[in-house]
Design a protein around this motif. Structure first.
Motif, PDB file in Angstrom:
ATOM      1  N   ILE A   1       0.821  -1.207   0.000  1.00  0.00           N
ATOM      2  CA  ILE A   1       0.000   0.000   0.000  1.00  0.00           C
ATOM      3  C   ILE A   1       0.857   1.260   0.000  1.00  0.00           C
ATOM      4  CG2 ILE A   1      -1.551   1.392   1.417  1.00  0.00           C
ATOM      5  CD1 ILE A   1      -3.183  -0.575   0.146  1.00  0.00           C
ATOM      6  N   ALA A   2       1.847   1.320   0.875  1.00  0.00           N
ATOM      7  CA  ALA A   2       2.666   2.527   0.953  1.00  0.00           C
ATOM      8  C   ALA A   2       3.334   2.823  -0.386  1.00  0.00           C
ATOM      9  CB  ALA A   2       3.721   2.372   2.050  1.00  0.00           C
ATOM     10  N   GLY A   3       3.788   1.788  -1.069  1.00  0.00           N
ATOM     11  CA  GLY A   3       4.439   1.982  -2.352  1.00  0.00           C
ATOM     12  C   GLY A   3       3.495   2.502  -3.415  1.00  0.00           C
ATOM     13  N   VAL A   4       2.279   1.962  -3.464  1.00  0.00           N
ATOM     14  CA  VAL A   4       1.361   2.413  -4.515  1.00  0.00           C
ATOM     15  C   VAL A   4       0.829   3.808  -4.227  1.00  0.00           C
ATOM     16  CG1 VAL A   4       0.719   0.030  -5.054  1.00  0.00           C
ATOM     17  CG2 VAL A   4      -0.741   1.363  -3.542  1.00  0.00           C
ATOM     18  N   LEU A   5       0.741   4.210  -2.944  1.00  0.00           N
ATOM     19  CA  LEU A   5       0.343   5.584  -2.657  1.00  0.00           C
ATOM     20  C   LEU A   5       1.444   6.559  -3.046  1.00  0.00           C
ATOM     21  CD1 LEU A   5      -1.529   5.404   0.780  1.00  0.00           C
ATOM     22  CD2 LEU A   5      -2.435   5.211  -1.541  1.00  0.00           C
ATOM     23  N   SER A   6       2.681   6.104  -2.987  1.00  0.00           N
ATOM     24  CA  SER A   6       3.797   6.952  -3.360  1.00  0.00           C
ATOM     25  C   SER A   6       3.957   7.072  -4.868  1.00  0.00           C
ATOM     26  CB  SER A   6       5.088   6.387  -2.751  1.00  0.00           C
ATOM     27  OG  SER A   6       6.215   7.127  -3.161  1.00  0.00           O
ATOM     28  N   LEU A   7       3.800   5.957  -5.590  1.00  0.00           N
ATOM     29  CA  LEU A   7       4.070   5.933  -7.033  1.00  0.00           C
ATOM     30  C   LEU A   7       2.944   5.205  -7.765  1.00  0.00           C
ATOM     31  CD1 LEU A   7       7.870   5.038  -6.874  1.00  0.00           C
ATOM     32  CD2 LEU A   7       6.897   7.263  -7.467  1.00  0.00           C
ATOM     33  N   ALA A   8       1.756   5.729  -7.668  1.00  0.00           N
ATOM     34  CA  ALA A   8       0.583   5.055  -8.251  1.00  0.00           C
ATOM     35  C   ALA A   8       0.380   5.480  -9.695  1.00  0.00           C
ATOM     36  CB  ALA A   8      -0.665   5.373  -7.424  1.00  0.00           C
ATOM     37  N   TYR A   9       1.261   5.034 -10.563  1.00  0.00           N
ATOM     38  CA  TYR A   9       1.185   5.467 -11.950  1.00  0.00           C
ATOM     39  C   TYR A   9       0.330   4.537 -12.816  1.00  0.00           C
ATOM     40  CZ  TYR A   9       5.009   8.590 -10.657  1.00  0.00           C
ATOM     41  OH  TYR A   9       5.779   9.563 -10.066  1.00  0.00           O
ATOM     42  N   SER A  10       0.661   3.265 -12.833  1.00  0.00           N
ATOM     43  CA  SER A  10      -0.057   2.328 -13.700  1.00  0.00           C
ATOM     44  C   SER A  10      -1.226   1.714 -12.942  1.00  0.00           C
ATOM     45  CB  SER A  10       0.894   1.225 -14.192  1.00  0.00           C
ATOM     46  OG  SER A  10       1.908   1.773 -15.002  1.00  0.00           O
ATOM     47  N   ARG A  11      -2.425   1.794 -13.529  1.00  0.00           N
ATOM     48  CA  ARG A  11      -3.635   1.341 -12.847  1.00  0.00           C
ATOM     49  C   ARG A  11      -4.557   0.615 -13.828  1.00  0.00           C
ATOM     50  NH1 ARG A  11      -5.179   6.754  -9.219  1.00  0.00           N
ATOM     51  NH2 ARG A  11      -3.017   7.491  -8.987  1.00  0.00           N
ATOM     52  N   ILE A  12      -5.250  -0.382 -13.318  1.00  0.00           N
ATOM     53  CA  ILE A  12      -6.282  -1.085 -14.075  1.00  0.00           C
ATOM     54  C   ILE A  12      -7.530  -1.088 -13.199  1.00  0.00           C
ATOM     55  CG2 ILE A  12      -6.976  -3.264 -15.143  1.00  0.00           C
ATOM     56  CD1 ILE A  12      -4.009  -3.876 -15.580  1.00  0.00           C
ATOM     57  N   VAL A  13      -8.635  -0.608 -13.758  1.00  0.00           N
ATOM     58  CA  VAL A  13      -9.858  -0.411 -12.983  1.00  0.00           C
ATOM     59  C   VAL A  13     -10.915  -1.416 -13.421  1.00  0.00           C
ATOM     60  CG1 VAL A  13     -11.586   1.278 -12.231  1.00  0.00           C
ATOM     61  CG2 VAL A  13      -9.292   2.058 -12.915  1.00  0.00           C
ATOM     62  N   ILE A  14     -11.504  -2.119 -12.454  1.00  0.00           N
ATOM     63  CA  ILE A  14     -12.534  -3.121 -12.732  1.00  0.00           C
ATOM     64  C   ILE A  14     -13.842  -2.683 -12.091  1.00  0.00           C
ATOM     65  CG2 ILE A  14     -13.274  -5.517 -12.334  1.00  0.00           C
ATOM     66  CD1 ILE A  14      -9.599  -4.794 -12.213  1.00  0.00           C
ATOM     67  N   HIS A  15     -14.880  -2.574 -12.898  1.00  0.00           N
ATOM     68  CA  HIS A  15     -16.216  -2.192 -12.434  1.00  0.00           C
ATOM     69  C   HIS A  15     -17.207  -3.257 -12.872  1.00  0.00           C
ATOM     70  CE1 HIS A  15     -19.810   0.079 -11.536  1.00  0.00           C
ATOM     71  NE2 HIS A  15     -20.106   0.287 -12.807  1.00  0.00           N
TER      72      HIS A  15
END
Length: 426
Positions: free
Chosen positions: A377-391
Motif C-alpha cells: 500500500i505505501a508503495g502504490v500511494l507513493s508511485l501510483a502510476y499504472s492502474r487497471i480499474v474493474i467495475h
C-alpha cells in the motif's frame, strides 16, 4: 436509498439499445480472470469475476480456463476500488475557461461526464456529485448530471446530491420547492450548506424532514468551525436513517483541542460521518484557510471518516486532480494515518458513506477492484502510476506508465530499464 484483456477497446455506454443498458448487460455477462495479482496480505492469487461479483479466489494457475478473458496482474497490487464521496461535476473543469461559466445542460453534462471519467481512470468506480440547484439555473444542472449518470451506466456509478442555496424565509420557499422537485427527478441524496443560510438551524430542519419523508441520505457542506452549530446538528441528525454525512469540516482544525474533541464525541454518538478533503477545498464554501479536518482526532472519537477529492479544476481548486489515491497519500504523509488506514478512507469508508456494499477481494463480494503497479500500500500511494480499474467485473479503464533511463553505466550496472536510441543524440 443508497448511491447506488484483456478486453477489447471499451465501447461507448451509448452502444447497445441506445440508453447504455445494452453495454451494462454485456458487462454483467463478462467472465474475467485476474491472474497473478498480489494481495495486501502478501499472497499472489488468481481472481475470477463474473456477473458483477468475485466468483472465486485461488492460488495462481488454479482458476485458469481458455474460456475466460484474462488480465495478467503480475507486479500489481489488487485492492478494493476507491469511491469518490465528494465531487462537483457541474462545476468541474471550468478553471481555465474565459468569461462566465456556461451552465447550459449540454455543457454541464459534458463536464460531469468528463469529470467522472477522469475519476474513473484514477480508480473511483462510484462517484457522488454535489449539484447546485436554484438561482438563475434552476434544475438545469441537476437534469444534466442525471443525464450524465445514465450515459455512464456500465462504466461508473454516478449519483447526484441536490444542493440548494437557501431553504428558510421568503427566499427559501422557492429553494425548498425546487429541492422537492430535484428528489422527484432522481437526486438520491439531499445536501446543502447550512452555514450560508440566514437560519442554519431552520435549513437543517427542512433538509432532515424532507430526507426522512423520502428515505434519502443527507450530505451537507459545513466548515465545522462553530461548536454550538455542530452540537445542534448532532442532536437533530441522531437516528436519521440512512444517515448524515458532513464535510469538509476544515474549521474543526482551527478550534481549541477541547472544543474539537467534544464536537467529535457528539458527532460519533449521533452516527454522523465526516468527509474530509485532503487535496483542497471546494467552491461551495468560502475559503477560510485550506486545512483538512482533524482526521486522527475524529477517528479516535469513533467518527467514520471518508476522504474525497472536492474541486476538480474549478474555482475551489484550479489544479484539483480528482484522484482518490492522492487523497490517501496526503492523509498518510500529512494527516498522521498509516498507509492502510489512509487507503481505507478512500475505499471502505467512502463506500460506507455512500451507502454502497462492502468490497473485499473474496468470493461473493462485488467486483469493484483497482490494480496498481506495486507490492505494498505505501508503495502504490507513493508511485501510483499504472492502474487497471474493474467495475462490475469488467475492465473499464487502464492507465499505463513507462519509466526509461538513457543509456549509461549506472543504468546498466543496476539493470534499470533502458531507453534505446536509433540515432546518436544528447
Amino acid at each position: 436509498m443508497s448511491d447506488s484483456q484483456p478486453q477489447q477497446p471499451f465501447q461507448s455506454p451509448r452502444s447497445g439499445n441506445g440508453n447504455g443498458h445494452g453495454n451494462a448487460a454485456a458487462a454483467e455477462a463478462t467472465t474475467l480472470l485476474l491472474a497473478g495479482a498480489r494481495l495486501t496480505d502478501g499472497r499472489t492469487v488468481d481472481v475470477r469475476c463474473g456477473a458483477g461479483r468475485i466468483q472465486a479466489v485461488g492460488t495462481t494457475g488454479s482458476l485458469a480456463s481458455p474460456a475466460l478473458s484474462r488480465v495478467d496482474l503480475s507486479g500489481y497490487l489488487l485492492l478494493p476500488a476507491p469511491a469518490e464521496p465528494h465531487a462537483h461535476g457541474d462545476t468541474a473543469l471550468t478553471a481555465d475557461g474565459e468569461g462566465p461559466v456556461s451552465y447550459t445542460p449540454d455543457e454541464v453534462q459534458r463536464r460531469a461526464t468528463e469529470a467522472a471519467l477522469l475519476q474513473l481512470g484514477h480508480g473511483a468506480t462510484a462517484v457522488r456529485s454535489h449539484v447546485r440547484i436554484g438561482d438563475v439555473h434552476g434544475l438545469g444542472p441537476m437534469e444534466a448530471v442525471l443525464q450524465a449518470r445514465r450515459s455512464l451506466r456500465g462504466l461508473a456509478d454516478l449519483t447526484a446530491v441536490a444542493v440548494p442555496r437557501l431553504l428558510t424565509g421568503v427566499a427559501g420557499a422557492d429553494g425548498l420547492a425546487m429541492l422537492r422537485d430535484a428528489v422527484k427527478m432522481g437526486a438520491s441524496v439531499i445536501g446543502g450548506c447550512p452555514d450560508l443560510d440566514p437560519d442554519p438551524t431552520g435549513f437543517l430542519e427542512a433538509v432532515l424532514e424532507l430526507a426522512a419523508e423520502h428515505g434519502c441520505p443527507v450530505d451537507l457542506h459545513t466548515d465545522g468551525d462553530d461548536p454550538a452549530r455542530l452540537s445542534r446538528l448532532a442532536v437533530m441528525a441522531g437516528g436519521l436513517r440512512p444517515g448524515v454525512t458532513i464535510g469538509p469540516c476544515g474549521g474543526l482544525s482551527r478550534l481549541p483541542l477541547d472544543a474539537a474533541s467534544r464536537a467529535a464525541d457528539q458527532l460519533a454518538a449521533a452516527g454522523v460521518r465526516v468527509t474530509c478533503l485532503p487535496q483542497g477545498d471546494c467552491a461551495a464554501l468560502e475559503r477560510r484557510g485550506l486545512r483538512t479536518a482533524p482526521v486522527r482526532l475524529l477517528r479516535a472519537a469513533g467518527v467514520r471518516v471518508a476522504a474525497g477529492s472536492g474541486a476538480l479544476r474549478d474555482a475551489g481548486n484550479p489544479v484539483g486532480r480528482g484522484d482518490p489515491l492522492e487523497a490517501a497519500y496526503l492523509l498518510a504523509s500529512q494527516g498522521g494515518l498509516r498507509a492502510g488506514e489512509a487507503y481505507e478512507s478512500v475505499s471502505a469508508c467512502a463506500r460506507e458513506a455512500m451507502g454502497l456494499p462492502e468490497v473485499r477481494v473474496e468470493a461473493g463480494f462485488p467486483a469493484e477492484l483497482l490494480a496498481v503497479r506495486g507490492e505494498r500500500i505505501a508503495g502504490v500511494l507513493s508511485l501510483a502510476y499504472s492502474r487497471i480499474v474493474i467495475h462490475r467485473g469488467r475492465v473499464v479503464a487502464r492507465t499505463s506508465a513507462v519509466r526509461e533511463y538513457c543509456d549509461s553505466a549506472v543504468a546498466v550496472a543496476l539493470d534499470l530499464p533502458r531507453q534505446g536510441r536509433t540515432e546518436p543524440g544528447p
